[in-house]
Scaffold this motif. Structure first.
Motif, PDB file in Angstrom:
ATOM      1  N   GLU A 323     -21.586  12.119  37.951  1.00 11.14           N
ATOM      2  CA  GLU A 323     -21.658  12.354  39.395  1.00 11.14           C
ATOM      3  C   GLU A 323     -20.767  13.510  39.806  1.00 11.14           C
ATOM      4  OE1 GLU A 323     -20.407  10.081  43.570  1.00 11.14           O
ATOM      5  OE2 GLU A 323     -20.441   8.971  41.667  1.00 11.14           O
ATOM      6  N   LEU A 324     -19.514  13.490  39.359  1.00 10.45           N
ATOM      7  CA  LEU A 324     -18.561  14.522  39.766  1.00 10.45           C
ATOM      8  C   LEU A 324     -18.940  15.887  39.196  1.00 10.45           C
ATOM      9  CD1 LEU A 324     -15.250  12.486  39.311  1.00 10.45           C
ATOM     10  CD2 LEU A 324     -16.311  13.150  41.484  1.00 10.45           C
ATOM     11  N   SER A 325     -19.388  15.922  37.965  1.00 10.52           N
ATOM     12  CA  SER A 325     -19.759  17.195  37.338  1.00 10.52           C
ATOM     13  C   SER A 325     -21.063  17.727  37.892  1.00 10.52           C
ATOM     14  CB  SER A 325     -19.873  17.016  35.820  1.00 10.52           C
ATOM     15  OG  SER A 325     -18.661  16.550  35.261  1.00 10.52           O
ATOM     16  N   GLY A 326     -21.949  16.818  38.309  1.00 10.85           N
ATOM     17  CA  GLY A 326     -23.217  17.244  38.886  1.00 10.85           C
ATOM     18  C   GLY A 326     -23.031  18.083  40.135  1.00 10.85           C
ATOM     19  N   GLU A 327     -21.909  17.877  40.836  1.00  8.49           N
ATOM     20  CA  GLU A 327     -21.616  18.682  42.018  1.00  8.49           C
ATOM     21  C   GLU A 327     -21.369  20.142  41.656  1.00  8.49           C
ATOM     22  OE1 GLU A 327     -18.388  16.693  43.965  1.00  8.49           O
ATOM     23  OE2 GLU A 327     -19.492  14.806  44.148  1.00  8.49           O
ATOM     24  N   PHE A 328     -21.068  20.408  40.375  1.00 12.43           N
ATOM     25  CA  PHE A 328     -20.875  21.782  39.891  1.00 12.43           C
ATOM     26  C   PHE A 328     -22.104  22.283  39.138  1.00 12.43           C
ATOM     27  CE2 PHE A 328     -16.373  20.009  39.266  1.00 12.43           C
ATOM     28  CZ  PHE A 328     -16.032  20.243  40.595  1.00 12.43           C
ATOM     29  N   GLY A 329     -23.154  21.489  39.112  1.00 12.22           N
ATOM     30  CA  GLY A 329     -24.357  21.880  38.391  1.00 12.22           C
ATOM     31  C   GLY A 329     -24.309  21.589  36.905  1.00 12.22           C
ATOM     32  N   THR A 330     -23.337  20.803  36.458  1.00 14.85           N
ATOM     33  CA  THR A 330     -23.185  20.501  35.034  1.00 14.85           C
ATOM     34  C   THR A 330     -24.006  19.272  34.669  1.00 14.85           C
ATOM     35  OG1 THR A 330     -20.935  21.398  35.086  1.00 14.85           O
ATOM     36  CG2 THR A 330     -21.524  20.029  33.192  1.00 14.85           C
ATOM     37  N   GLU A 331     -24.768  19.381  33.593  1.00 12.60           N
ATOM     38  CA  GLU A 331     -25.588  18.280  33.121  1.00 12.60           C
ATOM     39  C   GLU A 331     -25.158  17.872  31.715  1.00 12.60           C
ATOM     40  OE1 GLU A 331     -29.618  19.543  33.363  1.00 12.60           O
ATOM     41  OE2 GLU A 331     -29.666  19.498  35.564  1.00 12.60           O
ATOM     42  N   PHE A 332     -25.365  16.595  31.397  1.00 17.12           N
ATOM     43  CA  PHE A 332     -24.979  16.029  30.105  1.00 17.12           C
ATOM     44  C   PHE A 332     -26.192  15.460  29.391  1.00 17.12           C
ATOM     45  CE2 PHE A 332     -21.338  15.620  32.898  1.00 17.12           C
ATOM     46  CZ  PHE A 332     -20.248  15.941  32.109  1.00 17.12           C
ATOM     47  N   GLU A 333     -26.105  15.455  28.072  1.00 17.39           N
ATOM     48  CA  GLU A 333     -26.993  14.661  27.234  1.00 17.39           C
ATOM     49  C   GLU A 333     -26.191  13.477  26.718  1.00 17.39           C
ATOM     50  OE1 GLU A 333     -30.212  15.097  26.765  1.00 17.39           O
ATOM     51  OE2 GLU A 333     -30.265  16.960  27.944  1.00 17.39           O
ATOM     52  N   ARG A 334     -26.873  12.384  26.462  1.00 14.86           N
ATOM     53  CA  ARG A 334     -26.216  11.195  25.904  1.00 14.86           C
ATOM     54  C   ARG A 334     -26.492  11.138  24.407  1.00 14.86           C
ATOM     55  NH1 ARG A 334     -25.543   5.647  27.674  1.00 14.86           N
ATOM     56  NH2 ARG A 334     -24.546   4.577  25.916  1.00 14.86           N
ATOM     57  N   GLU A 335     -25.430  11.035  23.604  1.00 17.03           N
ATOM     58  CA  GLU A 335     -25.548  10.849  22.166  1.00 17.03           C
ATOM     59  C   GLU A 335     -24.668   9.683  21.767  1.00 17.03           C
ATOM     60  OE1 GLU A 335     -24.987  14.264  19.720  1.00 17.03           O
ATOM     61  OE2 GLU A 335     -26.311  15.552  20.915  1.00 17.03           O
ATOM     62  N   GLY A 336     -25.294   8.515  21.531  1.00 19.75           N
ATOM     63  CA  GLY A 336     -24.507   7.325  21.246  1.00 19.75           C
ATOM     64  C   GLY A 336     -23.641   6.975  22.438  1.00 19.75           C
ATOM     65  N   GLU A 337     -22.368   6.802  22.212  1.00 21.31           N
ATOM     66  CA  GLU A 337     -21.443   6.483  23.299  1.00 21.31           C
ATOM     67  C   GLU A 337     -20.933   7.736  24.010  1.00 21.31           C
ATOM     68  OE1 GLU A 337     -20.578   3.306  24.433  1.00 21.31           O
ATOM     69  OE2 GLU A 337     -22.344   2.954  23.192  1.00 21.31           O
ATOM     70  N   LEU A 339     -20.996  11.620  25.867  1.00 20.32           N
ATOM     71  CA  LEU A 339     -21.709  12.579  26.680  1.00 20.32           C
ATOM     72  C   LEU A 339     -21.476  13.970  26.095  1.00 20.32           C
ATOM     73  CD1 LEU A 339     -20.957  11.424  30.346  1.00 20.32           C
ATOM     74  CD2 LEU A 339     -23.058  11.055  29.021  1.00 20.32           C
ATOM     75  N   VAL A 340     -22.500  14.827  26.153  1.00 20.26           N
ATOM     76  CA  VAL A 340     -22.393  16.143  25.538  1.00 20.26           C
ATOM     77  C   VAL A 340     -22.835  17.201  26.548  1.00 20.26           C
ATOM     78  CG1 VAL A 340     -23.086  17.631  23.620  1.00 20.26           C
ATOM     79  CG2 VAL A 340     -22.931  15.144  23.299  1.00 20.26           C
ATOM     80  N   VAL A 341     -21.999  18.234  26.709  1.00 19.13           N
ATOM     81  CA  VAL A 341     -22.334  19.395  27.525  1.00 19.13           C
ATOM     82  C   VAL A 341     -22.685  20.539  26.592  1.00 19.13           C
ATOM     83  CG1 VAL A 341     -21.569  21.006  29.296  1.00 19.13           C
ATOM     84  CG2 VAL A 341     -20.697  18.655  29.302  1.00 19.13           C
ATOM     85  N   ASP A 342     -23.899  21.013  26.668  1.00 15.78           N
ATOM     86  CA  ASP A 342     -24.298  22.208  25.927  1.00 15.78           C
ATOM     87  C   ASP A 342     -23.832  23.417  26.750  1.00 15.78           C
ATOM     88  OD1 ASP A 342     -25.531  24.392  24.747  1.00 15.78           O
ATOM     89  OD2 ASP A 342     -27.446  23.383  24.469  1.00 15.78           O
ATOM     90  N   LEU A 343     -22.968  24.248  26.141  1.00  9.88           N
ATOM     91  CA  LEU A 343     -22.356  25.347  26.881  1.00  9.88           C
ATOM     92  C   LEU A 343     -23.251  26.575  26.961  1.00  9.88           C
ATOM     93  CD1 LEU A 343     -18.740  24.821  25.589  1.00  9.88           C
ATOM     94  CD2 LEU A 343     -19.697  24.180  27.813  1.00  9.88           C
ATOM     95  N   GLY A 344     -24.406  26.523  26.336  1.00  9.00           N
ATOM     96  CA  GLY A 344     -25.436  27.505  26.602  1.00  9.00           C
ATOM     97  C   GLY A 344     -25.233  28.875  25.994  1.00  9.00           C
ATOM     98  N   LEU A 345     -24.314  28.999  25.038  1.00 11.97           N
ATOM     99  CA  LEU A 345     -24.107  30.310  24.401  1.00 11.97           C
ATOM    100  C   LEU A 345     -25.045  30.436  23.191  1.00 11.97           C
ATOM    101  CD1 LEU A 345     -20.245  30.719  24.460  1.00 11.97           C
ATOM    102  CD2 LEU A 345     -21.916  31.917  25.835  1.00 11.97           C
ATOM    103  N   GLU A 346     -25.722  31.554  23.109  1.00 12.24           N
ATOM    104  CA  GLU A 346     -26.629  31.803  21.993  1.00 12.24           C
ATOM    105  C   GLU A 346     -25.891  32.530  20.869  1.00 12.24           C
ATOM    106  OE1 GLU A 346     -29.565  30.616  21.788  1.00 12.24           O
ATOM    107  OE2 GLU A 346     -29.613  29.823  23.829  1.00 12.24           O
TER     108      GLU A 346
END
Length: 346
Positions: A323-337, A339-346
């Motif tokens: 909820e708090l990170s979503g206010e900054f546009g940050t999204e997470f994936e769930r892996e097991g227990e 949360l993971v933020v993909d930082l988007g660098l190629e």
């Protein structure tokens, strides 16, 4: 090969934690997270107390709390968890006056645990902590990463170091403040110079900030502006702490700004709504000097030790940080227990 660096919020080992540890193993404070911590390639924490048995409580100004822990157990505990760097720019390093700060600096140095953000003078407080990490734990042949950590606080102006007095690297969190910009840039330049002499394959700059008041769930706009400015100055990850509760995570130019990592271990009273006993171990995955992802492992404090969060607590923490990170546009994936933020660098 990736390098995995753990970041923890406030590690307060004094008061009841210190007394509880008199009757249990030195590494009991890390609970069932010990092996997870030891499995990281590096670990950076905010040390929210002085390590000493000497000194008298600070009384020159009103200070409601004083945190001090016995270095005879805390140093071995930090070593067993694999702590590489202690950020010291906070509002408790001078709780037992200069003699206890001196003991803290000496004992960390003797143990080979790097530190930043406090010292015998402002010049020393501005010095970065520099470490070299190898991907894949202790296995040979992994990628070497040089990491430099600078540490600042806006708390407790009476604890600020100057040219002749010990204390913290204190600043105002204001990108328009010329004094702030000058001090931070000086420390960052020292960090870059240290990294330039390393033989490591790549490097990473870390800013660890003890900023803002307690029990606040969202950073003010001035902190967001400051965090983004740090990234634009070359910082690869902002490691915030002080609020006692996790705040949201913002990603700016592919770099994570963790506005507050919350509490990792302490003896504090628990707010039933804010749940300052619940937080995360933040693990930054770095490849070629670039942050690739940030992983959040839910934790909770019980009996003056840190544990992997039980399912109910873990779900509560995951939902709150989403909820708090979503206010900054940050999204997470769930892996097991986690949360993971993909930082988007190629």
């Amino acid at each position: 090969m990736t390098v995995r660096i753990g970041f923890a919020g406030d590690v307060m080992l004094g008061r009841l934690v210190d007394r509880r540890q008199e009757r249990r193993a030195v590494d009991a404070v890390w609970g069932d997270l010990l092996e997870r911590l030891r499995g990281l390639d590096g670990l950076i924490v905010n040390l929210e107390c002085c390590l000493s048995t000497r000194g008298e409580p600070w009384t020159r100004t009103d200070r409601p709390f004083h945190f001090r822990a016995d270095p005879d157990w805390t140093i071995p505990a930090l070593e067993r968890a694999g702590v590489d760097v202690c950020a010291l720019a906070n509002n408790h390093v001078l709780d037992y006056e200069e003699v206890a700060l001196e003991d803290t600096l000496e004992r960390l140095d003797e143990a080979g645990i790097e530190r930043a953000g406090a010292g015998r003078s402002l010049d020393e407080a501005l010095e970065p902590a520099v470490i070299s990490l190898t991907g894949g734990g202790t296995a040979a042949g992994g990628e070497d990463l040089a990491v430099a950590v600078v540490s600042f606080t806006d708390n407790t102006p009476e604890y600020a170091a100057d040219e002749n007095s010990p204390g913290t690297a204190r600043i105002e969190i204001d990108v328009e403040n010329e004094g702030t910009r000058a001090l931070v840039r000086e420390s960052l330049e020292r960090a870059r110079e240290a990294l330039s002499t390393s033989d490591a394959d790549s490097s990473l700059l870390v800013a660890s900030l003890h900023w803002g008041p307690n029990m606040v769930e969202r950073p003010p706009d001035s902190f967001r502006e400051f965090g983004r400015w740090l990234v634009e100055e070359g910082v690869g990850v902002v490691h915030g702490h002080s609020a006692h509760v996790p705040q949201g995570i913002e990603v700016h130019e592919g770099r994570p700004i963790c506005y507050d990592a919350g509490d990792f271990v302490d003896d504090y009273a628990v707010d039933s709504r804010l749940r300052n006993d619940r937080s995360f171990l933040f693990t930054l995955v770095v490849e070629g000097g670039d942050p690739r992802e940030l992983r959040l492992t839910p934790t909770e404090i019980d009996d003056c030790r840190v544990l992997e969060a039980d399912p109910e607590a873990a779900e509560w923490s995951r939902e709150r940080v989403r909820e708090l990170s979503g206010e900054f546009g940050t999204e997470f994936e769930r892996e097991g227990e986690e949360l993971v933020v993909d930082l988007g660098l190629e």
